[in-house]
Scaffold this active site. Structure first.
Site, PDB file in Angstrom:
ATOM      1  N   ARG A  50       0.814  -1.234   0.000  1.00 27.20           N
ATOM      2  CA  ARG A  50       0.000   0.000   0.000  1.00 27.20           C
ATOM      3  C   ARG A  50       0.840   1.275   0.000  1.00 27.20           C
ATOM      4  NH1 ARG A  50      -2.990  -2.991   3.946  1.00 27.20           N
ATOM      5  NH2 ARG A  50      -4.700  -4.074   2.906  1.00 27.20           N
ATOM      6  N   LYS A 103       2.866  11.390 -11.770  1.00 24.65           N
ATOM      7  CA  LYS A 103       1.993  10.539 -12.586  1.00 24.65           C
ATOM      8  C   LYS A 103       2.715   9.216 -12.794  1.00 24.65           C
ATOM      9  CE  LYS A 103      -0.802  13.755 -15.316  1.00 24.65           C
ATOM     10  NZ  LYS A 103      -1.088  14.253 -16.681  1.00 24.65           N
ATOM     11  N   GLU A 162       9.849  17.916 -25.340  1.00 23.77           N
ATOM     12  CA  GLU A 162       9.203  18.271 -24.058  1.00 23.77           C
ATOM     13  C   GLU A 162       9.864  19.516 -23.449  1.00 23.77           C
ATOM     14  OE1 GLU A 162       6.409  16.933 -23.279  1.00 23.77           O
ATOM     15  OE2 GLU A 162       6.385  14.764 -23.664  1.00 23.77           O
ATOM     16  N   LYS A 171       7.598  22.937 -14.610  1.00 20.04           N
ATOM     17  CA  LYS A 171       6.724  21.808 -14.263  1.00 20.04           C
ATOM     18  C   LYS A 171       6.353  21.867 -12.769  1.00 20.04           C
ATOM     19  CE  LYS A 171       5.287  17.190 -14.920  1.00 20.04           C
ATOM     20  NZ  LYS A 171       5.341  15.934 -15.638  1.00 20.04           N
ATOM     21  N   GLU A 217      -4.434  17.403 -11.871  1.00 17.38           N
ATOM     22  CA  GLU A 217      -4.944  17.826 -13.177  1.00 17.38           C
ATOM     23  C   GLU A 217      -6.451  18.076 -13.179  1.00 17.38           C
ATOM     24  OE1 GLU A 217      -2.860  16.107 -16.561  1.00 17.38           O
ATOM     25  OE2 GLU A 217      -4.629  16.399 -17.784  1.00 17.38           O
ATOM     26  N   ARG A 260      -2.930  21.913 -14.917  1.00 21.73           N
ATOM     27  CA  ARG A 260      -1.924  20.920 -15.322  1.00 21.73           C
ATOM     28  C   ARG A 260      -2.101  20.469 -16.770  1.00 21.73           C
ATOM     29  NH1 ARG A 260       0.827  16.091 -11.725  1.00 21.73           N
ATOM     30  NH2 ARG A 260       2.068  15.222 -13.415  1.00 21.73           N
ATOM     31  N   ASN A 303       0.043  19.355 -21.610  1.00 21.49           N
ATOM     32  CA  ASN A 303      -0.289  18.485 -22.744  1.00 21.49           C
ATOM     33  C   ASN A 303      -0.322  19.227 -24.070  1.00 21.49           C
ATOM     34  OD1 ASN A 303      -0.523  15.968 -21.491  1.00 21.49           O
ATOM     35  ND2 ASN A 303      -2.491  16.568 -20.621  1.00 21.49           N
ATOM     36  N   HIS A 314      -0.023  17.306 -27.284  1.00 18.71           N
ATOM     37  CA  HIS A 314      -0.225  15.894 -26.975  1.00 18.71           C
ATOM     38  C   HIS A 314      -1.509  15.317 -27.573  1.00 18.71           C
ATOM     39  CE1 HIS A 314       3.110  16.648 -24.320  1.00 18.71           C
ATOM     40  NE2 HIS A 314       3.092  15.430 -23.814  1.00 18.71           N
ATOM     41  N   HIS A 330      -0.859  12.109 -29.433  1.00 14.31           N
ATOM     42  CA  HIS A 330      -1.370  10.785 -29.037  1.00 14.31           C
ATOM     43  C   HIS A 330      -2.073  10.111 -30.209  1.00 14.31           C
ATOM     44  CE1 HIS A 330      -1.341  11.896 -24.471  1.00 14.31           C
ATOM     45  NE2 HIS A 330      -0.198  11.377 -24.867  1.00 14.31           N
ATOM     46  N   HIS A 356       7.411   8.955 -28.409  1.00  7.76           N
ATOM     47  CA  HIS A 356       6.453   9.891 -27.817  1.00  7.76           C
ATOM     48  C   HIS A 356       6.870  11.343 -28.099  1.00  7.76           C
ATOM     49  CE1 HIS A 356       3.652  11.581 -24.905  1.00  7.76           C
ATOM     50  NE2 HIS A 356       4.659  12.195 -24.310  1.00  7.76           N
TER      51      HIS A 356
HETATM   52  P1  NAD Z   1      12.103   5.119 -22.420  1.00  5.86           P
HETATM   53  O1  NAD Z   1      11.968   4.973 -20.985  1.00  5.86           O
HETATM   54  O2  NAD Z   1      11.576   4.022 -23.294  1.00  5.86           O
HETATM   55  O3  NAD Z   1      13.634   5.356 -22.782  1.00  5.86           O
HETATM   56  C1  NAD Z   1      14.021   5.499 -24.119  1.00  5.86           C
HETATM   57  C2  NAD Z   1      15.126   4.516 -24.525  1.00  5.86           C
HETATM   58  O4  NAD Z   1      16.368   5.008 -24.058  1.00  5.86           O
HETATM   59  C3  NAD Z   1      14.973   3.133 -23.938  1.00  5.86           C
HETATM   60  O5  NAD Z   1      15.411   2.184 -24.870  1.00  5.86           O
HETATM   61  C4  NAD Z   1      15.909   3.174 -22.743  1.00  5.86           C
HETATM   62  O6  NAD Z   1      16.349   1.901 -22.341  1.00  5.86           O
HETATM   63  C5  NAD Z   1      17.035   4.001 -23.284  1.00  5.86           C
HETATM   64  N1  NAD Z   1      17.827   4.719 -22.306  1.00  5.86           N
HETATM   65  C6  NAD Z   1      17.383   5.349 -21.198  1.00  5.86           C
HETATM   66  N2  NAD Z   1      18.383   6.016 -20.625  1.00  5.86           N
HETATM   67  C7  NAD Z   1      19.481   5.805 -21.357  1.00  5.86           C
HETATM   68  C8  NAD Z   1      20.820   6.244 -21.279  1.00  5.86           C
HETATM   69  N3  NAD Z   1      21.209   7.116 -20.349  1.00  5.86           N
HETATM   70  N4  NAD Z   1      21.707   5.811 -22.199  1.00  5.86           N
HETATM   71  C9  NAD Z   1      21.299   4.984 -23.198  1.00  5.86           C
HETATM   72  N5  NAD Z   1      20.047   4.557 -23.344  1.00  5.86           N
HETATM   73  C10 NAD Z   1      19.145   4.967 -22.440  1.00  5.86           C
HETATM   74  O7  NAD Z   1      11.422   6.465 -22.965  1.00  5.86           O
HETATM   75  P2  NAD Z   1      11.309   7.946 -22.370  1.00  5.86           P
HETATM   76  O8  NAD Z   1      11.219   8.821 -23.556  1.00  5.86           O
HETATM   77  O9  NAD Z   1      12.314   8.201 -21.335  1.00  5.86           O
HETATM   78  O10 NAD Z   1       9.893   7.900 -21.637  1.00  5.86           O
HETATM   79  C11 NAD Z   1       8.707   7.645 -22.338  1.00  5.86           C
HETATM   80  C12 NAD Z   1       7.671   7.153 -21.348  1.00  5.86           C
HETATM   81  O11 NAD Z   1       7.437   8.182 -20.404  1.00  5.86           O
HETATM   82  C13 NAD Z   1       6.342   6.807 -21.960  1.00  5.86           C
HETATM   83  O12 NAD Z   1       5.897   5.568 -21.450  1.00  5.86           O
HETATM   84  C14 NAD Z   1       5.432   7.937 -21.524  1.00  5.86           C
HETATM   85  O13 NAD Z   1       4.094   7.512 -21.379  1.00  5.86           O
HETATM   86  C15 NAD Z   1       6.040   8.305 -20.207  1.00  5.86           C
HETATM   87  N6  NAD Z   1       5.773   9.692 -19.798  1.00  5.86           N
HETATM   88  C16 NAD Z   1       5.301   9.884 -18.550  1.00  5.86           C
HETATM   89  C17 NAD Z   1       5.066  11.164 -18.081  1.00  5.86           C
HETATM   90  C18 NAD Z   1       4.617  11.369 -16.663  1.00  5.86           C
HETATM   91  O14 NAD Z   1       4.274  12.510 -16.305  1.00  5.86           O
HETATM   92  N7  NAD Z   1       4.642  10.348 -15.834  1.00  5.86           N
HETATM   93  C19 NAD Z   1       5.332  12.273 -18.897  1.00  5.86           C
HETATM   94  C20 NAD Z   1       5.833  12.047 -20.183  1.00  5.86           C
HETATM   95  C21 NAD Z   1       6.052  10.747 -20.627  1.00  5.86           C
HETATM   96  N1  GLY Z   2       3.412  15.094 -18.699  1.00  5.77           N
HETATM   97  C1  GLY Z   2       2.190  15.682 -18.312  1.00  5.77           C
HETATM   98  C2  GLY Z   2       2.001  15.793 -16.839  1.00  5.77           C
HETATM   99  O1  GLY Z   2       2.845  15.429 -16.053  1.00  5.77           O
HETATM  100  O2  GLY Z   2       0.976  16.249 -16.416  1.00  5.77           O
END
Ligand code: NAD
Ligand code: GLY
Length: 375
Positions: free
Chosen positions: A127, A149, A191, A233, A243, A247, A251, A254, A258, A271
């Site tokens: 939990r 998030k 971003e 942020k 949100e 917030r 987006n 986005h 999306h 993305h």
């Molecule tokens: P990711 O986590 O898939 O990383 C991208 C690639 O880079 C992967 O293959 C990873 O293994 C590699 N990698 C990571 N760090 C590295 C490094 N230092 N050196 C070499 N390779 C490396 O993608 P991302 O773009 O980091 O994140 C995308 C995800 O984030 C999506 O699932 C999206 O939905 C989520 N997201 C969440 C929020 C939120 O507010 N929580 C906001 C934006 C995106």
């Molecule tokens: N990436 C959008 C949010 O964190 O709200």
């Protein structure tokens, strides 16, 4: 590249008892002192993936062993396709087998996929256990690791199963960005650029002036880009954690983005690539609404393109491309009573949520797809 050392900095995110620091700098993630804020429970788990683990997990584990008696590393498969219940179960199997208690600290070492999954696992395990974000992509350092998030995907929708659950600390070590593939760096820049039109046009001008240095991964330039992004942020999330209103401006780009990701099939475009093109489309929509002049659209398009990101809307359906975009956007989380709502901007650093007429949106999609045919 500048030779002067990067001064480590801290941005605070203010959420009452859920407040936490974001530490930004170099030589950070593998120093035990970086985690002084976390206390020293007996057990810790580093969650990473098959790409990031071999690069950085042993160094993080060694640093954490000075703070925790037992530090286990759990390595998940790499990729958006593995942001699933199966991966979470693999993690839960490992921590239960190791008899991790409710004071165990989860450390997310990786990009947004690892961060989102680890955060959700931390929210659920017993939990709720403390967790720390150690983001290693630019996208994760400027966006996903901050704000709480957390989620996994469901076959019927991305990020559909999740929770708002804040980390206790975010550690943005710029050194880790040196091993990031160029395409991932560009995706992260989308971003970063986003924060300009929604909140700070001076920052947009700074990105334009420093784009080459950012693409060369100059630590000073990266430090400023990450810091300013996190400040904006933190300012947004501090006012609207869940949100209910403000917030949503995060987006920008986005809604179109999306639709591109879903329409092409997840993983085809990153993305950040879809967000880059989506921001260009949202700028066109803002111009259609009379909010910005065409010079603003041209300016944003030039910056997105120069960052190595696509600016042309891909074809999702040769029979009725705009119709396919519209259908996909109707399931967006911001849609209300069937009306699609978009984040639009005024060119002065302000953004808001607006519904748009389908005919106007069709015109924007057609114009943004046409660029491709001209090029
Ligand atoms: P990711 O986590 O898939 O990383 C991208 C690639 O880079 C992967 O293959 C990873 O293994 C590699 N990698 C990571 N760090 C590295 C490094 N230092 N050196 C070499 N390779 C490396 O993608 P991302 O773009 O980091 O994140 C995308 C995800 O984030 C999506 O699932 C999206 O939905 C989520 N997201 C969440 C929020 C939120 O507010 N929580 C906001 C934006 C995106
Ligand atoms: N990436 C959008 C949010 O964190 O709200």
């Amino acid at each position: 590249m500048s030779d002067s050392p990067v001064a480590n900095q801290t941005v605070s995110i203010s959420l009452g008892e859920r407040s936490y620091p974001i530490r930004i700098g170099t030589r950070l993630f593998d120093q035990a002192d970086t985690y002084a804020h976390i206390g020293s429970s007996a057990q810790a788990v580093v969650v990473t993936n098959t790409t990031v683990g071999p690069l950085y997990a042993a160094r993080l584990q060694a640093a954490l062993q000075l703070r925790h008696r037992q530090v286990q590393v759990v390595t998940l498969p790499d990729g958006e396709a593995f942001k699933t219940w199966e991966s979470l179960n693999h993690l839960f199997d490992a921590v239960l087998a190791a008899e991790c208690d409710r004071k165990t600290v989860f450390y997310a070492l990786g990009g947004g996929v690892v961060g989102d999954m680890t955060g959700f696992a931390a929210a659920c395990y017993m939990r709720g256990v403390p967790f720390v974000q150690v983001p290693t992509t630019l996208l994760a350092q400027v966006d996903s690791s901050v704000g709480g998030k957390t989620a996994i995907n469901h076959p019927l929708g991305k990020n559909m199963i999740g929770a708002f659950y804040q980390p206790q600390l975010v550690v943005c070590d710029l050194d880790t960005l040196q091993t990031l593939p160029p395409r991932e760096l560009s995706a992260g820049l989308a971003e970063v650029i986003k924060y300009g039109p929604i909140a700070d046009m001076t920052f947009l001008s700074w990105i334009e002036a420093n784009l080459d240095t950012l693409l060369e991964r100059d630590p000073q330039a990266l430090a400023y880009a990450v810091r300013r992004s996190c400040e904006i942020k933190a300012w947004v999330v501090g006012q609207d954690e869940r949100e209910t209103g403000l917030r949503a401006i995060l987006n920008f780009g986005h809604t179109f983005g999306h639709a591109i990701e879903a329409g092409l099939g997840y993983g085809e475009w990153l993305h950040g690539e879809a967000v880059g093109c989506g921001m260009v489309m949202a700028a066109h929509l803002s111009a259609e609404m009379g909010l910005v002049p065409s010079t603003f659209v041209e300016r944003l398009t030039a910056l997105v393109r120069a960052s190595g990101l696509p600016v042309t809307a891909p074809m999702l359906d040769p029979q009725d491309n705009a119709g396919r975009y519209l259908a996909l956007m109707r399931v967006d989380k911001k849609a209300e009573a069937g009306a699609i709502r978009f984040i639009v901007v005024d060119g002065l650093g302000n953004a808001c949520l607006r519904a748009a007429d389908d005919l106007v949106v069709r015109r924007v999609i057609e114009r943004c797809s046409l660029v491709q045919q001209k090029a």
